[in-house]
Structures are given as structure tokens and as C-alpha cells.
Scaffold this motif. Structure first.
Motif, PDB file in Angstrom:
ATOM      1  N   ASP A 129      30.700  51.606  49.855  1.00 10.45           N
ATOM      2  CA  ASP A 129      30.755  51.739  48.131  1.00 10.45           C
ATOM      3  C   ASP A 129      31.952  52.661  47.791  1.00 10.45           C
ATOM      4  OD1 ASP A 129      28.798  49.814  48.115  1.00 10.45           O
ATOM      5  OD2 ASP A 129      27.384  51.244  47.661  1.00 10.45           O
ATOM      6  N   ALA A 132      35.628  51.139  48.448  1.00 12.97           N
ATOM      7  CA  ALA A 132      35.838  49.949  47.420  1.00 12.97           C
ATOM      8  C   ALA A 132      36.038  50.771  45.938  1.00 12.97           C
ATOM      9  CB  ALA A 132      34.394  49.223  47.111  1.00 12.97           C
ATOM     10  N   LEU A 133      35.283  51.755  45.609  1.00  6.18           N
ATOM     11  CA  LEU A 133      35.854  52.583  44.506  1.00  6.18           C
ATOM     12  C   LEU A 133      36.965  53.113  44.439  1.00  6.18           C
ATOM     13  CD1 LEU A 133      34.494  53.307  41.746  1.00  6.18           C
ATOM     14  CD2 LEU A 133      33.638  55.307  43.044  1.00  6.18           C
ATOM     15  N   ARG A 135      39.518  51.990  46.379  1.00  5.98           N
ATOM     16  CA  ARG A 135      40.621  51.023  46.371  1.00  5.98           C
ATOM     17  C   ARG A 135      40.883  50.518  44.772  1.00  5.98           C
ATOM     18  NH1 ARG A 135      37.722  49.126  50.743  1.00  5.98           N
ATOM     19  NH2 ARG A 135      36.534  47.690  49.636  1.00  5.98           N
ATOM     20  N   GLU A 136      39.921  50.545  44.074  1.00  7.09           N
ATOM     21  CA  GLU A 136      40.035  49.923  42.552  1.00  7.09           C
ATOM     22  C   GLU A 136      40.695  51.142  41.692  1.00  7.09           C
ATOM     23  OE1 GLU A 136      36.142  48.935  41.186  1.00  7.09           O
ATOM     24  OE2 GLU A 136      35.830  47.574  42.808  1.00  7.09           O
ATOM     25  N   ALA A 137      40.646  52.343  42.136  1.00  8.78           N
ATOM     26  CA  ALA A 137      41.132  53.456  41.401  1.00  8.78           C
ATOM     27  C   ALA A 137      42.565  53.518  41.401  1.00  8.78           C
ATOM     28  CB  ALA A 137      40.493  54.914  41.781  1.00  8.78           C
TER      29      ALA A 137
END
Length: 137
Positions: A129, A132-133, A135-137
Motif C-alpha cells: 500500500d 502504491a501511494l 508511485r501515485e505521488a
């Protein structure tokens, strides 16, 4: 793949006229998100005419079967001997539904068979998690 439990329940949507509109709702528990429960309502139960889903804590649902619980957008409380009231608070208003307590208890027992209470942390993928967070930032 995490186990998923879907259980249809008969819900009574309490309308502003104090009438009760019977709707089929679906409770969902996904062991991949072990702390949460999702309750989905059909379009006829919504003001906007589309399906509505609420996500709230499994522990909140369990606590609300015995005494009033919740201080956020979702409140759960017993209603008589056989029913439980769930209140969903949103900016457009509040929806109140009654569900047979036995149906909610059955759903919780099934969820605890997947992930026992207190063992939810073993089913969380915190590293995944967080990655993934990031990677999105």
C-alpha cells in the motif's frame, strides 16, 4: 487473491414520511481490506438514481449491534429486539435503514471466519500500500 463475502440483506429505508421502503442491499467483506465493511444500495434507494455504497469499520458494525456506536458519518444502534438501525450522514442529508440483527450477525460471523477479530493486521499489505501511494505521488 483475498476471500470476499457478499451477503444480500433486506433493508428498510426509512423515508421522510416515516414510511419504510424495502430494498435489497448487499454487505461486502474483503479480507484484503480487513478492517472495512461495504454496504451497497440499489439506485431506487438513492436521491440521484444510481447505486450508493458506504464503507465503514467492521468493528463499528459489531459494536452497534449491542449499543449505539459511531461518531462520524456512520452510526449503528439496536432498534428493538430484532432490528438494527444504520444511519448514513452525508452533506445532502441522512439516510436511515433498518436491517434484521440476525442478518448482520450472520454476516459478521462469516467475516470473522475469514479474518478473526484482532488478526486484521496480519492481512494488511502495508508495504504494498505504501509503495502504491508513493508511485501515485
Amino acid at each position: 487473491m483475498s476471500p470476499v463475502i457478499d451477503q444480500a440483506v433486506q433493508a428498510g429505508l426509512i423515508t421522510s414520511e416515516s414510511d419504510v421502503l424495502k430494498v435489497k442491499a448487499v454487505l461486502r467483506y474483503d479480507a484484503g481490506d480487513p478492517l472495512a465493511v461495504r454496504m451497497c444500495f440499489p439506485p431506487k434507494a438513492s436521491l440521484v438514481g444510481s447505486e450508493v455504497s458506504w464503507i465503514f469499520g467492521r468493528d463499528l458494525l459489531a459494536a452497534g449491534l449491542g449499543s449505539p456506536a459511531g461518531d462520524g458519518d456512520v452510526h449503528v444502534r439496536p432498534h428493538g429486539e430484532d432490528e438494527t438501525v444504520l444511519e448514513f450522514h452525508a452533506s445532502v442529508g441522512t439516510a436511515m435503514v433498518r436491517v434484521r440483527t440476525a442478518e448482520l450477525s450472520r454476516f459478521l460471523r462469516r467475516s470473522y471466519a475469514c479474518v478473526p477479530a484482532g488478526r486484521e493486521g496480519l492481512h494488511l499489505d502495508l508495504d504494498g500500500d505504501l509503495a502504491a501511494l508513493l508511485r501515485e505521488a
